[in-house]
Design a protein around this motif. Structure first.
Motif, short mmCIF file in Angstrom:
data_model
loop_
_atom_site.label_atom_id
_atom_site.label_comp_id
_atom_site.label_asym_id
_atom_site.label_seq_id
_atom_site.Cartn_x
_atom_site.Cartn_y
_atom_site.Cartn_z
N LYS A 146 2.34 0.16 6.52
CA LYS A 146 0.91 0.68 6.19
C LYS A 146 0.96 1.01 4.56
CE LYS A 146 -2.62 4.27 6.86
NZ LYS A 146 -3.69 3.48 7.11
N ALA A 147 2.25 1.20 3.99
CA ALA A 147 2.37 1.58 2.65
C ALA A 147 2.40 0.22 1.54
CB ALA A 147 3.64 2.12 2.40
N GLU A 148 2.65 -0.87 2.30
CA GLU A 148 2.48 -2.09 1.63
C GLU A 148 3.30 -2.23 0.36
OE1 GLU A 148 -1.84 -2.68 0.58
OE2 GLU A 148 -2.33 -3.45 2.75
N ARG A 200 13.64 -9.20 8.19
CA ARG A 200 12.45 -8.88 9.07
C ARG A 200 11.24 -8.15 8.44
NH1 ARG A 200 14.06 -8.89 14.80
NH2 ARG A 200 16.18 -10.07 14.92
N GLY A 201 11.53 -7.48 7.34
CA GLY A 201 10.47 -6.25 6.88
C GLY A 201 9.84 -6.77 5.62
N ALA A 202 10.20 -7.99 4.97
CA ALA A 202 9.64 -8.39 3.86
C ALA A 202 8.30 -8.85 3.90
CB ALA A 202 10.62 -9.57 3.15
N ASP A 203 7.88 -9.35 4.99
CA ASP A 203 6.54 -9.97 5.10
C ASP A 203 5.55 -8.91 5.12
OD1 ASP A 203 7.25 -12.57 4.95
OD2 ASP A 203 7.29 -13.06 7.00
N ASP A 204 6.10 -7.71 5.80
CA ASP A 204 5.24 -6.42 5.94
C ASP A 204 5.23 -5.42 4.75
OD1 ASP A 204 4.08 -7.23 8.48
OD2 ASP A 204 5.80 -6.14 9.38
N GLY A 205 6.02 -5.93 3.52
CA GLY A 205 6.14 -4.98 2.37
C GLY A 205 7.15 -4.26 2.43
#
Length: 314
Positions: A146-148, A200-205
């Protein structure tokens, strides 16, 4: 090479407050595990000074209240990293608040302890230093996304150079327990976790970093004997901790600086999966006596993916 130092305005002598001086986190939320003791406490103080609200999960709430007394902008919430349900409850409660989480600093830990195990039989240093934080990140994932532009910081140690992860006997059911091998394994796990979390998290910022804070005598050394401490040459002739940042020996305020830098510096925008020290990207460890840098096995992407898969099963 990704582990390439950059031009940073800060160095081994910098303190957390100096790093935070130009940062404005007003209106933002951070979580700092271990945020009421040692390096975590200094990290909490520095982030509060930037205007952030800092949530400190605490196994011992009364101890946390004493340590954080008088500080504004901090919340203390009960959580035990060794207890899966406690971590899940903490994460679920945070998600109910519908807050973005731009900063999560995994600073809590245990070092060189006698053998102990969690409720599932996992070796205690690995369970505390790695598995508890693994569960926490997984539970908080929606808030991080959510923090982007979230950063997850894992406080590792130069101690990772002691040992890699023994995937055949992580929990010391077969090999004899060695408190330093167990510590080194858990600190390598912190680094490998950051490598795969970043992928794994890069696409979710969500970007991830691990770090060595320095050699600092804090409550983390509570399991060390006087003889152990003497072996580190960490005390002067009067029994006071030696502070010599050029040799890696820091004050708690200096030790927290790299955590705050990792969480806030724009120099790491669009970067991730890196191991840091002295407010910079660390080089690869070459085996020299200074011990600076990260061991290649600790940033191996295949081992990082293997640890992630195993951690999910555990």
């Amino acid at each position: 090479m990704r582990q390439q130092p950059i031009a940073s305005p800060h160095n081994a002598h910098s303190t957390a407050s100096e790093v935070a001086r130009e940062i404005d986190l007003s209106g933002k939320t951070a979580i700092v595990t271990g945020g009421y003791s040692g390096l975590g406490l200094e990290t909490t103080r520095a982030l509060i000074a930037t205007g952030a609200t800092v949530i400190v999960p605490a196994r011992d709430v009364s101890k946390a209240e004493d340590a954080l007394h008088g500080l504004t902008g901090v919340e203390i919430v009960s959580m035990d990293l060794m207890d899966r349900r406690s971590v899940e409850t903490f994460a679920a409660s945070f998600l109910q608040r519908d807050l973005a989480l731009p900063i999560l600093i995994n600073s809590a830990g245990v070092m060189a302890s006698p053998l102990f195990r969690d409720g599932n039989g996992h070796e205690g240093q690995f369970a505390t230093n790695h598995l508890g934080h693994f569960r926490l990140v997984k539970g908080l994932w929606p808030a991080l996304a959510k923090a982007e532009g979230a950063r997850v910081i894992s406080v590792s140690s130069r101690g990772h150079q002691i040992a890699g992860v023994d995937f055949d006997d992580i929990d010391f059911h077969v090999r004899p327990y060695d408190r330093w091998i167990a510590y080194g394994q858990s600190k390598t796990a912190n680094i490998l976790f950051s490598v795969e979390l970043d992928r794994r998290g890069a696409d979710d910022g969500i970007r991830a970093f691990s770090l060595h804070p320095g050699q600092i005598l804090t409550n983390l050394a509570r399991h060390l004997s006087d003889e152990d401490i003497a072996g580190f040459d960490a005390l002067d002739e009067h029994g006071n901790p030696i502070v010599d940042p050029d040799k890696g020996m820091k004050s708690p305020e200096q030790g927290a600086a790299t955590s705050v830098w990792a969480a806030t510096t724009p120099l790491l925008n669009d970067k991730g999966g890196l191991y840091l020290e002295d407010c910079n990207i660390a080089p690869l460890y070459s085996g020299d006596a200074a011990r600076k840098g990260v061991a290649p096995y600790a940033i191996d992407p295949d081992l990082a993916a293997r640890l992630w898969d195993l951690s999910e099963r555990l």
